[in-house]
Motif scaffolding. Structure first.
Motif, short mmCIF file in Angstrom:
data_model
loop_
_atom_site.label_atom_id
_atom_site.label_comp_id
_atom_site.label_asym_id
_atom_site.label_seq_id
_atom_site.Cartn_x
_atom_site.Cartn_y
_atom_site.Cartn_z
N ALA A 116 49.14 74.31 12.23
CA ALA A 116 49.98 75.49 12.00
C ALA A 116 49.20 76.77 12.34
O ALA A 116 49.78 77.73 12.86
N GLY A 117 47.91 76.76 12.05
CA GLY A 117 47.07 77.91 12.40
C GLY A 117 47.04 78.18 13.89
O GLY A 117 46.95 79.32 14.33
N GLY A 148 48.95 82.91 17.46
CA GLY A 148 49.42 82.93 18.85
C GLY A 148 48.94 84.11 19.67
O GLY A 148 48.80 84.02 20.87
N GLU A 149 48.64 85.24 19.02
CA GLU A 149 48.20 86.43 19.74
C GLU A 149 46.68 86.46 19.94
O GLU A 149 46.18 87.30 20.66
N GLN A 150 45.99 85.54 19.30
CA GLN A 150 44.52 85.51 19.39
C GLN A 150 44.08 84.77 20.65
O GLN A 150 44.86 84.05 21.27
N VAL A 188 39.90 80.88 19.53
CA VAL A 188 40.14 81.03 18.10
C VAL A 188 41.20 80.04 17.64
O VAL A 188 41.07 79.41 16.58
N ARG A 189 42.22 79.87 18.45
CA ARG A 189 43.30 78.94 18.11
C ARG A 189 42.79 77.50 18.08
O ARG A 189 43.12 76.73 17.18
N VAL A 190 41.98 77.13 19.06
CA VAL A 190 41.43 75.78 19.11
C VAL A 190 40.48 75.57 17.93
O VAL A 190 40.46 74.50 17.32
N LEU A 191 39.68 76.58 17.61
CA LEU A 191 38.78 76.46 16.46
C LEU A 191 39.56 76.29 15.16
O LEU A 191 39.10 75.60 14.24
N ALA A 192 40.73 76.88 15.05
CA ALA A 192 41.56 76.70 13.86
C ALA A 192 42.00 75.24 13.74
O ALA A 192 41.96 74.66 12.64
N VAL A 193 42.40 74.65 14.85
CA VAL A 193 42.79 73.23 14.83
C VAL A 193 41.59 72.36 14.47
O VAL A 193 41.68 71.46 13.64
N LEU A 194 40.45 72.62 15.10
CA LEU A 194 39.25 71.83 14.82
C LEU A 194 38.80 71.98 13.37
O LEU A 194 38.34 71.02 12.76
#
Length: 116
Positions: free
Chosen positions: A19-20, A25-27, A31-37
């Motif tokens: 969900a992160g 989405g604007e980052q 950063v988005r991939v690191l949120a998933v990891l």
């Protein structure tokens, strides 16, 4: 009961990581991939401390040991078996085509009298 709660928490952490990805989405993509990891890592860390998690780790280690015991075919054996499979498929294709055309001829030409 505690293991079920831990496992549920692990799944929620995993879902929150995914969900992160969409929430940020604007980052930048990193950063988005690191949120998933981070979500995956936190979920795995929590699941590690459950009884099913420890059993899964033990199973994985045993699977790796068993994989090392497998005698894999040589390149020559692989090429030979692949050739045999292709030959069999070709022969079966010819047999099925011949059967199909024979049945077509019997049904349409002889029985029904429909000439093409």
């Amino acid at each position: 009961m505690a293991d079920k709660l831990k496992f549920t928490l692990a799944l929620l952490l995993l879902v929150s990581g995914v969900a992160g990805f969409y929430y940020l989405g604007e980052q930048p993509m990193i950063v988005r991939v690191l949120a998933v990891l981070a979500g995956i890592g936190a979920g795995v860390a929590v699941a590690w401390f459950t009884v099913p998690g420890r059993r899964f780790v033990g199973f994985s280690r045993e699977a790796i040991v068993e994989t090392e015991k497998v005698v894999w075919p040589t390149r020559r054996e692989t090429i030979q078996v692949t050739g045999i499979v292709f030959s069999f498929v070709l022969v079966m294709a010819v047999v099925l085509w011949t059967t199909d055309k024979s049945l077509e001829w019997v049904l349409y030409d002889l029985i029904l009298g429909w000439k093409k």
